[in-house]
Design an enzyme around this catalytic site. Structure first.
Site, short mmCIF file in Angstrom:
data_model
loop_
_atom_site.label_atom_id
_atom_site.label_comp_id
_atom_site.label_asym_id
_atom_site.label_seq_id
_atom_site.Cartn_x
_atom_site.Cartn_y
_atom_site.Cartn_z
N SER A 118 0.94 -1.29 -0.01
CA SER A 118 -0.26 -0.22 0.19
C SER A 118 1.18 0.86 0.06
O SER A 118 2.02 1.06 0.17
CB SER A 118 -1.42 0.03 1.47
N SER A 140 -2.55 -3.65 -3.29
CA SER A 140 -2.09 -2.22 -2.40
C SER A 140 -3.68 -1.27 -2.70
O SER A 140 -3.72 -1.37 -3.26
CB SER A 140 -0.99 -2.10 -4.13
N ASP A 199 -4.15 1.86 -2.64
CA ASP A 199 -3.75 3.11 -2.35
C ASP A 199 -4.08 4.54 -2.14
O ASP A 199 -5.20 4.68 -2.21
CB ASP A 199 -2.72 3.17 -3.88
#
Length: 355
Positions: free
Chosen positions: A232, A270, A272
């Site tokens: 992340s 991930s 983000d």
């Protein structure tokens, strides 16, 4: 061979053409403070807290214009929906490890209630990345005292980078990573403004520096092949420009877009996120949209450099279960950049990085 951490500009690596602020950090935006608390026992715990504190929030100012952009929502960003709905930031921004988010949010609530004793509704904003590859994340070592200390010790100086605070146990692009920061000065509509960014890097992909690939398997002979459990990135964008929440959402998007410049894979796991805010109270006349291109460019460049600083400032770390995450080898990066014609042959010599 051991190497000292260096910021990218110390090695001659320059991103973009805009000038930086005096510190080349998010704290170049006036009244934006940063504090860290690091938890590192040298063995199984490598974690901590990083707080970004707008000094304006407090008595007489309960909210600043803000926005959140979700590149991929595989994460725990406490308080984000209210920021998105109302377009305002009401608290410091705290970053920590995934399983410590909820304790950190409760601790930040303690801080907010103490700041406003008569209040009955508060929106603490806490983000995270998963540092479980190097730290025993299930122990949840972050306490209220750690969070309050990070907020209260926040200062306007150059923030520490690399393996510190919320970046103590993070990894990115095959290397040890951590916290990184940068800033840019731009002229918009005849006025000078500052954009500052801070990142907590913990994502996968193929590292790219100034367009040149830097595969971990080639730069580190003992590369750890085990994929970290969490991938992340948290990005914070601060500016003093007179922009509204909608425009800040546009800046936040560019912040996540900038991850692609360093080779982010944007994988399924991930999470983000970008949080953008301005230290200028809600403007009666925000900048015309046609005039904010310099702010877009400044965000892209500043985030790219922040991400690189998070890597160049990190050090090799041995963590839980004996896992080792190696630092990015500066000398090899410089050699590849020189070979690719992206740097002059004497790059890095001023910092002792000779080859």
């Amino acid at each position: 061979m051991d190497q000292k951490p260096h910021r990218t500009r110390d090695l001659g690596i320059t991103v973009g053409t805009f000038p930086t602020g005096p510190l080349n950090a998010i704290t170049d935006v006036a009244d934006v403070l940063v504090g860290h608390v690091t938890i590192d026992d040298g063995a199984d715990l490598h974690t901590g807290v990083t707080a970004v504190v707008p000094r304006q929030l407090g008595a007489g100012c309960r909210a600043l214009p803000a926005a959140v952009y979700v590149g991929n929502g595989y994460g725990k960003l406490v308080g984000s929906t209210q920021v998105d709905e109302l377009g305002v930031l009401e608290s410091p921004i705290v970053l920590t490890a995934t399983l410590s988010v909820f304790r950190a949010a409760d601790a930040l609530l303690t801080y907010l209630m103490g700041r406003e004793p008569s209040g009955v509704s508060f929106n603490p904003l806490v983000g995270e990345t998963n540092d479980g590859h190097l730290s025993d994340i299930r122990r949840r070592p972050v306490t209220e005292e750690h969070v309050l200390e990070a907020v209260e010790r926040a200062s306007a100086g150059l923030p520490a980078e690399g393996c510190v605070g919320a970046g103590t146990g993070t990894t990115a692009l095959g290397f040890k990573a951590g916290i990184g920061t940068s800033s840019r000065r731009v002229s918009v509509h005849g006025s000078g403004h500052t954009v500052g960014t801070l990142v907590q890097s913990n994502f996968s992909g193929l590292l790219t520096v100034l367009g040149v690939p830097m595969p971990a398997a080639e730069l580190v002979s003992q590369c750890d092949r085990e994929e970290p459990s969490g991938n992340s990135c948290m990005i914070i964008v601060a500016t003093d420009a007179p922009v509204d929440a909608r425009q800040l959402g546009r800046l936040a998007r560019r912040a996540v877009f900038a991850m692609s410049r360093v080779g982010a894979a944007y994988t399924h796991g991930s999470g983000d996120y970008a949080i953008a805010f301005t230290t200028t109270p809600p403007p009666s006349q925000p900048l015309p949209d046609r005039m904010i291109d310099p702010l877009f460019a400044a965000v892209l460049d500043s985030v790219e450099e922040s991400l690189l600083n998070s890597l160049f400032m990190a050090v090799t770390t041995t963590g839980v279960c004996g896992r080792v995450q190696h630092a990015l080898p500066h000398q090899q990066v410089l050699q590849r950049l020189v070979t690719a014609g992206r740097l002059p042959t004497d790059a890095g010599k001023g910092s002792g990085e000779l080859f």
